[in-house]
Scaffold this motif. Structure first.
Motif, PDB file in Angstrom:
ATOM      1  N   SER A   8      21.206  59.805  25.489  1.00  0.00           N
ATOM      2  CA  SER A   8      21.865  59.714  26.792  1.00  0.00           C
ATOM      3  C   SER A   8      23.240  59.051  26.657  1.00  0.00           C
ATOM      4  O   SER A   8      24.221  59.511  27.262  1.00  0.00           O
ATOM      5  N   LEU A   9      23.320  58.002  25.867  1.00  0.00           N
ATOM      6  CA  LEU A   9      24.599  57.333  25.625  1.00  0.00           C
ATOM      7  C   LEU A   9      25.587  58.281  24.938  1.00  0.00           C
ATOM      8  O   LEU A   9      26.765  58.361  25.319  1.00  0.00           O
ATOM      9  N   PHE A  10      25.105  59.032  23.954  1.00  0.00           N
ATOM     10  CA  PHE A  10      25.939  60.008  23.250  1.00  0.00           C
ATOM     11  C   PHE A  10      26.436  61.082  24.219  1.00  0.00           C
ATOM     12  O   PHE A  10      27.613  61.453  24.214  1.00  0.00           O
ATOM     13  N   THR A  11      25.546  61.579  25.076  1.00  0.00           N
ATOM     14  CA  THR A  11      25.911  62.599  26.067  1.00  0.00           C
ATOM     15  C   THR A  11      26.948  62.058  27.041  1.00  0.00           C
ATOM     16  O   THR A  11      27.929  62.742  27.363  1.00  0.00           O
ATOM     17  N   ASP A  12      26.758  60.831  27.506  1.00  0.00           N
ATOM     18  CA  ASP A  12      27.728  60.209  28.407  1.00  0.00           C
ATOM     19  C   ASP A  12      29.090  60.081  27.729  1.00  0.00           C
ATOM     20  O   ASP A  12      30.127  60.363  28.343  1.00  0.00           O
TER      21      ASP A  12
END
Length: 143
Positions: A8-12
């Protein structure tokens, strides 16, 4: 941190980067994918449509639509290669002007994006980004 949270952090981060690039290109009247094509042509010179599609990791059909829009907008031209087997895509004067503006805009960008990272952090980031890129490429390659 769990895998899902890290993803999720990578996607953000990917979304934030895309929005950042779009904001930087907007004043030039260029879309994100077009900016990458202009940069590739500015750095490497004339290329075939196939080479540009491979560079962008998109299909020939996708690149064809993008190039058609760029040609209509006066950013690129097409000319037959010396052997006549394919078209070479080149920047027009307007495209070259945008490429130069992109280069000026990028000055100092890396230091701003990676501010606060140590040399060790940068080495770790290089290893991580390389592995992530390879993993994503493997996921997207048809089997």
């Amino acid at each position: 941190m769990k895998d899902e949270e890290l993803l999720s952090l990578f996607t953000d981060m990917s979304r934030i980067h895309t929005a950042y690039v779009e904001r930087r290109l907007l004043p030039l009247g260029v879309h994100t994918g077009q900016g990458a094509i202009i940069s590739a042509l500015g750095e490497c010179g004339p290329c075939s449509q196939k080479d540009l599609a491979e560079f962008r990791h998109v299909s020939a059909a996708t690149i064809s639509v993008m190039l058609r829009r760029m040609e209509k907008g006066g950013l690129i031209t097409r000319a037959s290669s010396a052997d006549g087997k394919h078209n070479l895509i080149s920047l027009t004067e307007e495209g070259l002007t945008i490429y130069e503006a992109l280069c000026r805009d990028r000055e100092g960008e890396a230091s701003r994006v990676f501010a606060g990272l140590t040399a060790e952090d940068m080495l770790a980031a290089e290893r991580i980004f390389t592995t992530l890129s390879q993993n994503l490429q493997a996921c997207s390659d048809p089997k």
